[in-house]
Scaffold this motif. Structure first.
Motif, short mmCIF file in Angstrom:
data_model
loop_
_atom_site.label_atom_id
_atom_site.label_comp_id
_atom_site.label_asym_id
_atom_site.label_seq_id
_atom_site.Cartn_x
_atom_site.Cartn_y
_atom_site.Cartn_z
N VAL A 1 -9.36 4.23 0.18
CA VAL A 1 -9.71 4.90 0.84
C VAL A 1 -8.44 4.76 1.88
CG1 VAL A 1 -9.83 2.12 2.26
CG2 VAL A 1 -10.64 4.37 3.56
N LEU A 2 -8.32 5.65 2.99
CA LEU A 2 -6.42 5.32 3.37
C LEU A 2 -6.79 6.01 4.59
CD1 LEU A 2 -3.37 5.36 3.71
CD2 LEU A 2 -3.81 7.07 2.84
N ASP A 3 -6.60 5.35 6.20
CA ASP A 3 -7.02 5.79 7.25
C ASP A 3 -6.15 5.80 7.98
OD1 ASP A 3 -5.37 3.37 8.11
OD2 ASP A 3 -6.33 2.57 8.42
N ILE B 1 -0.97 13.66 -1.05
CA ILE B 1 -2.28 12.41 -0.26
C ILE B 1 -2.88 12.71 0.18
CG2 ILE B 1 -1.76 10.42 1.51
CD1 ILE B 1 1.22 9.17 1.18
N LYS B 2 -3.14 13.80 0.43
CA LYS B 2 -4.28 14.48 0.92
C LYS B 2 -4.81 14.64 -0.13
CE LYS B 2 -6.41 18.23 3.22
NZ LYS B 2 -6.01 19.64 4.65
N ASN B 3 -4.40 14.95 -1.14
CA ASN B 3 -5.77 14.98 -2.35
C ASN B 3 -5.84 13.98 -3.16
OD1 ASN B 3 -6.65 17.99 -3.99
ND2 ASN B 3 -5.38 16.53 -5.78
N LEU B 4 -4.77 13.41 -3.04
CA LEU B 4 -5.35 11.72 -4.11
C LEU B 4 -6.43 11.00 -2.97
CD1 LEU B 4 -2.01 10.94 -4.30
CD2 LEU B 4 -3.47 10.55 -6.06
N LYS B 5 -6.45 10.86 -1.78
CA LYS B 5 -7.53 10.43 -0.97
C LYS B 5 -9.33 11.35 -1.34
CE LYS B 5 -7.25 10.75 3.55
NZ LYS B 5 -5.86 11.07 4.88
N PHE C 1 1.29 -1.35 0.18
CA PHE C 1 0.29 -0.08 -0.23
C PHE C 1 0.81 1.33 -0.03
CE2 PHE C 1 1.05 -0.95 4.81
CZ PHE C 1 0.89 1.02 5.07
N ILE C 2 2.09 1.27 0.31
CA ILE C 2 3.16 2.14 0.32
C ILE C 2 3.46 2.89 -0.81
CG2 ILE C 2 5.27 3.30 1.59
CD1 ILE C 2 4.66 1.62 3.88
N ARG C 3 3.84 1.55 -1.52
CA ARG C 3 4.50 1.74 -3.12
C ARG C 3 2.84 2.18 -3.73
NH1 ARG C 3 6.15 -2.97 -4.02
NH2 ARG C 3 3.71 -3.94 -4.39
N SER C 4 1.34 2.02 -3.49
CA SER C 4 0.47 2.56 -4.35
C SER C 4 0.80 3.87 -4.16
CB SER C 4 -0.47 2.06 -3.61
OG SER C 4 -0.11 0.49 -4.32
N ASN D 1 -0.08 7.71 8.49
CA ASN D 1 1.51 7.54 8.88
C ASN D 1 2.23 6.58 9.23
OD1 ASN D 1 -0.15 9.62 10.47
ND2 ASN D 1 -0.85 7.81 12.50
N LYS D 2 2.03 5.80 8.40
CA LYS D 2 2.87 4.70 8.43
C LYS D 2 3.82 4.86 7.05
CE LYS D 2 1.25 0.02 10.44
NZ LYS D 2 0.64 -1.05 9.90
N ILE D 3 2.81 5.79 5.99
CA ILE D 3 3.37 5.92 4.47
C ILE D 3 4.76 7.07 5.86
CG2 ILE D 3 3.77 7.16 3.04
CD1 ILE D 3 0.17 5.91 2.21
N GLN D 4 4.35 8.29 6.18
CA GLN D 4 5.42 9.02 6.70
C GLN D 4 6.10 8.37 7.49
OE1 GLN D 4 4.84 11.78 5.58
NE2 GLN D 4 2.66 11.47 4.47
N GLU D 5 5.75 7.28 8.18
CA GLU D 5 7.44 6.94 9.05
C GLU D 5 8.46 5.98 8.13
OE1 GLU D 5 8.00 6.92 11.92
OE2 GLU D 5 6.85 8.33 12.49
N TRP D 6 7.71 5.74 6.90
CA TRP D 6 8.92 4.75 5.73
C TRP D 6 9.14 5.61 5.16
CZ3 TRP D 6 9.16 5.09 0.68
CH2 TRP D 6 10.33 4.10 0.54
#
Length: 734
Positions: free
Chosen positions: A403-405, A347-351, A332-335, A410-415
């Motif tokens: 959808v992105l909770d 990412i905010k806009n993609l949501k 999901f991070i790759r996507s 947060n996992k994306i930002q940490e990665w």
């Protein structure tokens, strides 16, 4: 009152009203200001803090009886064509006649707006709102807003809170009845009064940053700003200064349909940077620090190759390779990161976007005000689609994008943080998604196409209003970018094959060339009918023909302009100075090169004016004098004649004259020519300069511009070839 607040009030009085150029009018200005502040109810004046400073300033003026009148000052500004530069002073000089039925209401609103405008300057200069309302009241005083007096609420009986409520209600009621013209007028009056009442600070971009840790945050803090954005359709942009953020606020109202003139004004909106903050080290230090962040923001928007604050090819290569190595548990991070990189969206806009798993696409709408045309115009315009799809590489699982909770985000930002640490990179989410804009700018991609891919709002991208394009061109641009990313990373991106019909999207006003040819051929035949060479019908047909040729040749904004004066045209060198886009303070109109055929037609038109002036010299001196005024630039070049009267060219008179011969909106020429130039692969920056759409802080032909006026020859030659392909020729009008 803070020192810098008081200075702003003094500046607007001295720089706009009591300036040295108007020295002979100072006394009459001071008398008018004294009258205005004396008639306002105390409940209103007590709500502000500028009145005492204003009284002090006008006492310094010699208030002896002046032989000058406000009307003389207005005529002086009008004659010297400086009304726009002195909008506040021009507003002050206009009054309805005392016997007018709405005089009392007008003078109270004039006093209220004068008071509110000064208060807004004190708060931090809401200049765009101030300009709009001052011009609106001025037009009312010139009796060009006949309905306004009936619709505005009374002042003398109301508090300012009640005035705002009633203006708001009136605006909503009129918007619901589709009476856009009067509702927009009321909206422009409502905005500054509401801002004063709510004590909005004059922050167009509010910034807080760790770089400014010694300065307290601006009044518009982040939570409040989020609510402000939600309520008033404000565009938000973020910059990479740790927790820094920028808010761009536009006056353009997207909540109701726009008429064609309003569409032009919206597309013309340029967001300016004005920042006000306090600092423990002094106001000047805080201002300089904020200016540094603003300058970096502007630099980022230019997408310069040398900008170290943007992502590098090496960083993207490492990023893409690391994303392709991720296992299923982190796919999901790759996507999300790859989609953000490919589509140039946060990412905010993609949501907020709509994705279709079955076709592996992102679905978007592209709806424009110009697409809402009456049925009788259907034969003239093209059918355009209002939605399109962008194909996403198969390496991206579109199902993840539904959808992105918060936990996954947060996992994306940490990665991303771990990625930077382990690979010695300095990528941020913003650097990642803005790289597409950098690629598009440096490769000369049509800005309308890149804006659609990036899902930019209409009111910040004027190109979207005027360009007609094929959906296939959008997906070809994405494919080109994917090939570039594949080249730097060594990873292939594959797209699902599609048999979709290649729809046309964008403006429907890019009419077929044959329609333009038929129009001009019809006018040619009417002009050549054997009748008196200088009767009213012949004169008007000659004007129509020359105006249409000049409109296509110059991209003139017919909804606001009158095609200028003869002194604005240099027929020898085929140059035309256009004053229809003077919004930015660092530009003064624009210059374009005229096509050869247009130049020949204008020469023939001038010959016609000279002969007509001579013909009417004795039989009708008034008409003869108007022809002479066109020739010596005392009046505008074009005018109509009707019932033995001179009819000056305004948007209204133009619409009335053209609706029988070519009933398209007055700005159809800009839609047509921009789309035509785009089809011919003219450089987007040259088109933007020609249209008057050069970006803020990047004006064409100024000190740091890489363009010269000679570059516009490319456009004039392209338009001349269009005229030749239509079989058009210059002919003698007389």
């Amino acid at each position: 009152m803070r020192n810098h607040d008081k200075q702003n009030v003094e500046q607007v009085l001295d720089n706009q009203i009591f300036k040295s150029d108007f020295l002979s009018f100072h006394a009459v200005f001071a008398n008018e200001i004294g009258h205005l502040i004396s008639i306002l109810p105390s409940d209103i004046t007590n709500a502000g803090t500028v009145i005492n400073d204003v009284k002090t300033r006008i006492k310094q003026i010699n208030n002896e009886e002046s032989p000058q009148k406000l009307s003389y000052a207005y005529e002086y500004m009008k004659k010297n064509e400086i009304l726009n530069d002195n909008f506040f002073c021009a507003f002050l000089c206009v009054n309805l006649a005392p016997e007018h039925r709405h005089y009392k209401k007008f003078i109270l609103y004039k006093a209220l707006i004068f008071f509110v405008s000064l208060e807004l300057y004190r708060m931090g200069r809401h200049e765009s709102a101030t300009i709009a309302v001052c011009n609106e009241i001025r037009q009312w005083g010139l009796e060009k807003r006949p309905e306004l007096g009936f619709e505005l609420p009374e002042i003398i009986e109301n508090t300012i809170e009640k005035i705002v409520d009633e203006l708001d209600s009136k605006y909503v009621d009129l918007s619901n009845t589709k009476n856009n013209k009067i509702s927009n007028q009321i909206y422009r009056i409502f905005i500054p009064i509401r801002d004063f009442l709510e004590e909005k600070t004059g922050i167009v971009r509010g910034v807080s940053s760790a770089d400014f840790k010694h300065s307290p945050p601006t009044k518009l803090n982040k939570p409040d700003a989020e609510k402000f954005i939600s309520k008033f359709n404000i565009t938000k942009s973020e910059i990479d200064y740790e927790d820094a953020y920028i808010y761009e606020i536009s006056d353009y109202d997207t909540t109701h349909d726009q008429t064609d003139p309003d569409l032009e004004l919206a597309s013309n909106k340029i967001l300016q940077v004005r920042i006000e903050t306090a600092s423990s080290n002094g106001y000047e230090v805080g201002s300089l620090r904020l200016k540094a962040i603003k300058n970096q923001y502007v630099k980022n928007s230019k997408h310069l190759s040398c900008n170290i604050h943007q992502a590098s090819e090496h960083e993207l290569k490492v990023l893409i390779n690391e994303l392709f190595k991720l296992g299923d548990d982190k796919s999901f991070i790759r996507s999300w990161v790859l989609t953000s990189l490919i589509l140039g969206q946060s990412i905010k806009n993609l949501k907020t976007q709509l994705f279709d798993v079955a076709t592996n696409t992102m679905k978007r709408e592209h709806v424009l005000p110009s697409q809402n045309q009456p049925e009788y115009l259907k034969p003239y315009i093209k059918d355009v689609a209002t939605s399109f799809q962008i194909h996403i590489p198969l390496e991206i699982n579109v199902g993840h994008l539904i959808v992105l909770d918060d936990k996954s985000e947060n996992k994306i930002q940490e990665w991303l943080k771990k990625f930077n640490k382990s690979n010695n990179c300095h990528l941020t989410e913003r650097k990642t998604f803005t790289f597409f804009g950098q690629f598009a700018k440096q490769n000369g991609i049509n800005p309308a196409i890149s804006a659609l891919i990036q899902a930019k709002p209409l009111d910040t991208t004027p190109e979207l209003f005027y360009t007609q394009m094929h959906v296939s061109d959008i997906n070809k641009t994405v494919q080109c970018y994917l090939r570039y990313l594949s080249g730097i990373s060594g990873n292939n991106f594959n797209l699902q094959k599609s048999n979709e019909h290649d729809d046309i999207i964008g403006t429907p006003l890019k009419v077929e060339p044959q329609i333009i040819k038929n129009l001009l051929d019809n006018l040619h035949d009417r002009i050549k009918i054997k009748r008196h060479h200088f009767d009213e019908n012949r004169h008007n047909d000659v004007c129509y023909h020359a105006q249409i040729i000049l409109a296509i040749s110059s991209g003139y904004r017919n909804v606001t302009g009158r095609f200028g004066k003869l002194s604005h045209i240099d027929l020898e060198h085929k140059r035309f100075w256009i004053s229809d886009k003077e919004i930015s303070k660092i530009t003064n109109g624009r210059i374009i090169t005229l096509p050869d055929l247009c130049n020949d037609i204008l020469n023939n038109y001038i010959k016609y004016l000279k002969e007509a002036a001579n013909v009417f010299r004795h039989s009708n001196p008034t008409v003869s004098e108007r022809y002479l005024k066109s020739l010596d630039s005392r009046e505008h070049l074009f005018f109509y004649r009707r019932n033995n009267e001179i009819e000056e060219i305004t948007p209204t008179t133009m619409k009335n004259h053209f609706e029988d011969i070519f009933p398209l909106p007055l700005n159809w020429n800009r839609h047509y020519v921009r789309s035509h130039l785009t089809e011919k692969n003219i450089d987007p920056e040259i088109i933007g300069a020609w249209m008057g759409h050069a970006e803020e802080n990047q004006p064409a032909f100024t000190k740091f511009s890489s363009m010269s006026v000679r570059d516009l020859n490319v456009i004039s030659n392209c338009i001349n070839e269009l005229f030749i392909s239509l079989g058009l020729k210059a002919f003698n009008y007389a």
